[in-house]
Each structure stands twice: as C-alpha cells, then as structure tokens.
Design a protein around this motif. Structure first.
Motif, PDB file in Angstrom:
ATOM      1  N   GLU A  94       0.892  -1.205   0.052  1.00 61.35           N
ATOM      2  CA  GLU A  94       0.138  -0.098   0.206  1.00 61.35           C
ATOM      3  C   GLU A  94       0.880   1.179   0.039  1.00 61.35           C
ATOM      4  O   GLU A  94       1.993   1.252   0.773  1.00 61.35           O
ATOM      5  N   THR A  95       0.387   2.278  -0.685  1.00 62.55           N
ATOM      6  CA  THR A  95       1.267   3.636  -0.684  1.00 62.55           C
ATOM      7  C   THR A  95       0.558   4.696   0.282  1.00 62.55           C
ATOM      8  O   THR A  95      -0.802   4.443   0.394  1.00 62.55           O
ATOM      9  N   SER A  96       1.355   5.644   0.592  1.00 57.87           N
ATOM     10  CA  SER A  96       0.650   6.631   1.322  1.00 57.87           C
ATOM     11  C   SER A  96      -0.321   7.604   0.590  1.00 57.87           C
ATOM     12  O   SER A  96      -0.935   8.340   1.095  1.00 57.87           O
ATOM     13  N   SER A  97      -0.416   7.452  -0.781  1.00 55.01           N
ATOM     14  CA  SER A  97      -1.165   8.149  -1.525  1.00 55.01           C
ATOM     15  C   SER A  97      -2.379   7.227  -1.830  1.00 55.01           C
ATOM     16  O   SER A  97      -3.479   7.795  -2.678  1.00 55.01           O
ATOM     17  N   GLY A  98      -2.797   6.174  -1.240  1.00 56.17           N
ATOM     18  CA  GLY A  98      -4.136   5.395  -1.221  1.00 56.17           C
ATOM     19  C   GLY A  98      -4.134   4.539  -2.145  1.00 56.17           C
ATOM     20  O   GLY A  98      -5.229   3.940  -2.581  1.00 56.17           O
ATOM     21  N   PHE A  99      -2.927   3.965  -2.895  1.00 52.60           N
ATOM     22  CA  PHE A  99      -3.139   2.799  -3.701  1.00 52.60           C
ATOM     23  C   PHE A  99      -2.597   1.559  -3.027  1.00 52.60           C
ATOM     24  O   PHE A  99      -2.014   1.525  -2.285  1.00 52.60           O
ATOM     25  N   LYS A 100      -3.533   0.336  -3.449  1.00 49.11           N
ATOM     26  CA  LYS A 100      -3.167  -1.084  -3.218  1.00 49.11           C
ATOM     27  C   LYS A 100      -2.599  -1.875  -4.370  1.00 49.11           C
ATOM     28  O   LYS A 100      -3.296  -1.897  -5.281  1.00 49.11           O
ATOM     29  N   HIS A 101      -1.289  -2.382  -4.113  1.00 54.16           N
ATOM     30  CA  HIS A 101      -0.966  -3.262  -5.288  1.00 54.16           C
ATOM     31  C   HIS A 101      -1.012  -4.797  -4.823  1.00 54.16           C
ATOM     32  O   HIS A 101      -0.335  -4.786  -3.635  1.00 54.16           O
ATOM     33  N   VAL A 102      -1.582  -5.539  -5.532  1.00 53.48           N
ATOM     34  CA  VAL A 102      -1.532  -7.127  -5.041  1.00 53.48           C
ATOM     35  C   VAL A 102      -0.433  -7.665  -6.060  1.00 53.48           C
ATOM     36  O   VAL A 102      -1.087  -7.816  -7.364  1.00 53.48           O
ATOM     37  N   LEU A 103       0.525  -7.967  -5.829  1.00 51.44           N
ATOM     38  CA  LEU A 103       1.673  -8.442  -6.629  1.00 51.44           C
ATOM     39  C   LEU A 103       2.195  -9.889  -6.634  1.00 51.44           C
ATOM     40  O   LEU A 103       2.521 -10.054  -5.497  1.00 51.44           O
ATOM     41  N   GLU A 104       2.410 -10.319  -7.824  1.00 55.77           N
ATOM     42  CA  GLU A 104       2.973 -12.077  -7.723  1.00 55.77           C
ATOM     43  C   GLU A 104       4.491 -11.781  -8.308  1.00 55.77           C
ATOM     44  O   GLU A 104       4.754 -11.039  -9.268  1.00 55.77           O
ATOM     45  N   MET A 105       5.481 -12.596  -7.429  1.00 52.60           N
ATOM     46  CA  MET A 105       6.899 -12.393  -8.200  1.00 52.60           C
ATOM     47  C   MET A 105       6.673 -13.435  -9.275  1.00 52.60           C
ATOM     48  O   MET A 105       6.516 -14.672  -8.662  1.00 52.60           O
ATOM     49  N   GLY A 111      15.787 -14.821 -16.888  1.00 58.63           N
ATOM     50  CA  GLY A 111      16.256 -14.767 -15.796  1.00 58.63           C
ATOM     51  C   GLY A 111      15.873 -13.591 -14.933  1.00 58.63           C
ATOM     52  O   GLY A 111      16.277 -13.207 -13.917  1.00 58.63           O
ATOM     53  N   ASP A 112      15.072 -12.462 -15.738  1.00 58.02           N
ATOM     54  CA  ASP A 112      14.443 -11.327 -15.007  1.00 58.02           C
ATOM     55  C   ASP A 112      13.326 -11.601 -13.967  1.00 58.02           C
ATOM     56  O   ASP A 112      12.377 -12.379 -14.446  1.00 58.02           O
ATOM     57  N   TYR A 113      13.536 -11.054 -12.921  1.00 59.83           N
ATOM     58  CA  TYR A 113      12.446 -11.227 -11.880  1.00 59.83           C
ATOM     59  C   TYR A 113      11.539  -9.856 -11.917  1.00 59.83           C
ATOM     60  O   TYR A 113      11.965  -8.834 -12.340  1.00 59.83           O
ATOM     61  N   TRP A 114      10.347 -10.331 -11.830  1.00 63.56           N
ATOM     62  CA  TRP A 114       9.176  -9.329 -12.127  1.00 63.56           C
ATOM     63  C   TRP A 114       8.114  -9.355 -10.900  1.00 63.56           C
ATOM     64  O   TRP A 114       7.956 -10.543 -10.342  1.00 63.56           O
ATOM     65  N   LEU A 115       7.751  -8.163 -10.641  1.00 63.43           N
ATOM     66  CA  LEU A 115       6.477  -8.212  -9.498  1.00 63.43           C
ATOM     67  C   LEU A 115       5.300  -7.590 -10.748  1.00 63.43           C
ATOM     68  O   LEU A 115       5.313  -6.474 -11.054  1.00 63.43           O
ATOM     69  N   LYS A 116       4.202  -8.515 -10.654  1.00 63.91           N
ATOM     70  CA  LYS A 116       3.202  -7.964 -11.509  1.00 63.91           C
ATOM     71  C   LYS A 116       1.904  -8.272 -10.945  1.00 63.91           C
ATOM     72  O   LYS A 116       1.640  -9.274 -10.056  1.00 63.91           O
ATOM     73  N   GLY A 117       0.958  -7.434 -11.002  1.00 64.21           N
ATOM     74  CA  GLY A 117      -0.422  -7.619 -10.477  1.00 64.21           C
ATOM     75  C   GLY A 117      -1.349  -6.450 -10.423  1.00 64.21           C
ATOM     76  O   GLY A 117      -1.130  -5.306 -11.370  1.00 64.21           O
ATOM     77  N   ARG A 118      -2.243  -6.567  -9.779  1.00 70.19           N
ATOM     78  CA  ARG A 118      -3.433  -5.609 -10.104  1.00 70.19           C
ATOM     79  C   ARG A 118      -3.210  -4.129  -8.881  1.00 70.19           C
ATOM     80  O   ARG A 118      -2.763  -4.496  -7.877  1.00 70.19           O
TER      81      ARG A 118
END
Length: 132
Positions: A94-105, A111-118
């Motif tokens: 969650e961000t201090s500006s009111g966003f919520k990110h649900v991310l899967e690694m 070999g690149d690592y990613w965090l992606k989600g809604r």
C-alpha cells in the motif's frame, strides 16, 4: 503465385515475431524473501492503457515490506512511502497516496525477476516492475 506465397510467408513471420512474449514462472516461496529487497523499475498501466513510469525501492524482512516509490508523472504523490506484507510469492503493498498493489513475483525465461499484479485506489489498473 510466388509473390502471394512470399507475401503470406512474410506476413506470418511478422505476426509471429509481434506475438512472441517471454514466459514467466512464479518464484518459489522460499526465494521470495531474498529477492524482494532492491530496486524495481517498470510501469503502472491504467484502465485506458496509459503507461506511467514507476520505481519502487523495497526492503523486506520477516513477512513485511517497506520502502519508497518514485512516480514522476503522478498527479497524487510523486514519492509515496510504501508498506505491506508478503507471503508465498505474493506481496500486498500500500502507498501513502491510497493505492493498493497485489503483486506476484515471477522469473522470466531470461532470468529477469518481475512483480506484476493489480492496482486499486484513486486510479485502477496493473503494475509491472522488473528487478534491477
């Protein structure tokens, strides 16, 4: 007839190249804690498909994550603070500006690592971040 075949072959190759994507595999839960800390660069993509550059600097330990974001084009907050949790290969940030990110690694074939989600909050969409 040869020109038509060549045109079809060319069109097929162009279409195939445009459709290629790098596949990703979810990261094993035991690797997540050692990978979450660091710099993650990418984009927030809103419902209309507009891409906004985003950088997350994260620190994770004992199931908790914190950090700072840099979102230069944000109309809400260019440098919000970040707090959240992680479990398995998923983080909820969650961000201090009111966003919520649900991310899967995940890890890509290259070999690149990613965090992606809604993402939800003042603007909804998705977040795609690559570990630097």
């Amino acid at each position: 007839m040869k020109i038509i075949r060549l045109a079809c072959l060319f069109f097929g190759l162009v279409t195939l190249a445009a459709c290629q994507t790098t596949s990703t595999t979810p990261v094993a839960a035991d690797k997540f804690p050692s990978l979450i800390s660091g710099v993650w660069d990418g984009h927030f993509i809103n419902r209309q498909g507009t891409r906004y550059p985003v950088t997350f600097r994260l620190q994770g330990s004992n199931g908790k994550v914190s950090g700072k974001a840099h979102i230069p084009d944000s109309s809400y907050d260019e440098k919000p603070s970040l707090t959240g949790t992680y479990s398995g290969n998923e983080a909820v940030i969650e961000t201090s500006s009111g966003f919520k990110h649900v991310l899967e690694m995940s890890v890509a074939d290259n070999g690149d690592y990613w965090l992606k989600g809604r993402s939800s909050g003042p603007n909804t969409g998705r977040l795609e971040l690559k570990r630097q």
